[in-house]
Design a protein around this motif. Structure first.
Motif, mmCIF file in Angstrom:
data_model
loop_
_atom_site.group_PDB
_atom_site.id
_atom_site.type_symbol
_atom_site.label_atom_id
_atom_site.label_comp_id
_atom_site.label_asym_id
_atom_site.label_seq_id
_atom_site.Cartn_x
_atom_site.Cartn_y
_atom_site.Cartn_z
ATOM 1 N N SER A 2 8.157 11.021 -86.454
ATOM 2 C CA SER A 2 8.907 9.776 -86.281
ATOM 3 C C SER A 2 9.853 9.541 -87.453
ATOM 4 O O SER A 2 9.583 9.937 -88.575
ATOM 5 C CB SER A 2 7.950 8.591 -86.184
ATOM 6 O OG SER A 2 7.129 8.713 -85.062
ATOM 7 N N ASP A 3 10.963 8.866 -87.141
ATOM 8 C CA ASP A 3 11.954 8.574 -88.182
ATOM 9 C C ASP A 3 11.373 7.768 -89.327
ATOM 10 O O ASP A 3 11.658 8.031 -90.482
ATOM 11 C CB ASP A 3 13.147 7.825 -87.581
ATOM 12 C CG ASP A 3 14.007 8.723 -86.714
ATOM 13 O OD1 ASP A 3 13.932 9.952 -86.870
ATOM 14 O OD2 ASP A 3 14.748 8.182 -85.882
ATOM 15 N N TRP A 4 10.526 6.757 -89.008
ATOM 16 C CA TRP A 4 9.993 5.910 -90.075
ATOM 17 C C TRP A 4 9.062 6.694 -90.991
ATOM 18 O O TRP A 4 8.996 6.414 -92.179
ATOM 19 C CB TRP A 4 9.301 4.661 -89.518
ATOM 20 C CG TRP A 4 8.017 4.934 -88.801
ATOM 21 C CD1 TRP A 4 7.831 5.175 -87.468
ATOM 22 C CD2 TRP A 4 6.708 4.991 -89.387
ATOM 23 N NE1 TRP A 4 6.513 5.385 -87.192
ATOM 24 C CE2 TRP A 4 5.788 5.279 -88.355
ATOM 25 C CE3 TRP A 4 6.226 4.839 -90.684
ATOM 26 C CZ2 TRP A 4 4.416 5.407 -88.576
ATOM 27 C CZ3 TRP A 4 4.857 4.962 -90.898
ATOM 28 C CH2 TRP A 4 3.969 5.237 -89.855
ATOM 29 N N GLN A 6 9.446 9.959 -91.678
ATOM 30 C CA GLN A 6 10.348 10.788 -92.479
ATOM 31 C C GLN A 6 10.942 9.988 -93.634
ATOM 32 O O GLN A 6 11.194 10.535 -94.701
ATOM 33 C CB GLN A 6 11.467 11.367 -91.614
ATOM 34 C CG GLN A 6 11.000 12.440 -90.663
ATOM 35 C CD GLN A 6 10.568 13.720 -91.362
ATOM 36 O OE1 GLN A 6 10.254 13.760 -92.543
ATOM 37 N NE2 GLN A 6 10.533 14.797 -90.620
ATOM 38 N N GLU A 7 11.170 8.704 -93.415
ATOM 39 C CA GLU A 7 11.750 7.856 -94.448
ATOM 40 C C GLU A 7 10.797 7.618 -95.612
ATOM 41 O O GLU A 7 11.213 7.157 -96.667
ATOM 42 C CB GLU A 7 12.176 6.513 -93.855
ATOM 43 C CG GLU A 7 13.315 6.631 -92.874
ATOM 44 C CD GLU A 7 13.607 5.336 -92.148
ATOM 45 O OE1 GLU A 7 13.004 4.296 -92.490
ATOM 46 O OE2 GLU A 7 14.438 5.364 -91.228
ATOM 47 N N THR A 8 9.518 7.922 -95.430
ATOM 48 C CA THR A 8 8.528 7.710 -96.486
ATOM 49 C C THR A 8 8.192 8.989 -97.246
ATOM 50 O O THR A 8 7.343 8.967 -98.132
ATOM 51 C CB THR A 8 7.223 7.115 -95.909
ATOM 52 O OG1 THR A 8 6.616 8.074 -95.027
ATOM 53 C CG2 THR A 8 7.476 5.823 -95.173
#
Length: 68
Positions: A2-4, A6-8
């Protein structure tokens, strides 16, 4: 992934952290040291957990030096 999520993470899969540590093993060692010190502090305070929201506060206290 998920994109969220990957952002972490840094590109190598290590959690993005306030200290800029990009090596997962180094981060794990630092996380252990910091949270252990903060756990001892809390234990010495003799805090009482009165409801479930206390766990979120404890989590924030333990990990705030490392993560947003």
């Amino acid at each position: 992934m998920s994109d969220w999520i990957q952002e972490t993470l840094y590109a190598n899969g290590t959690l993005i952290n306030k200290l800029g540590i990009r090596d997962a093993q180094d981060l794990a060692k630092k996380e252990f040291k910091i949270t252990a010190q903060r756990e001892l502090f809390l234990l010495n305070q003799g805090i009482k957990i009165k409801d479930i929201s206390a766990f979120a506060k404890i989590n924030a206290f333990l990990f705030s030096p490392l993560y947003d």
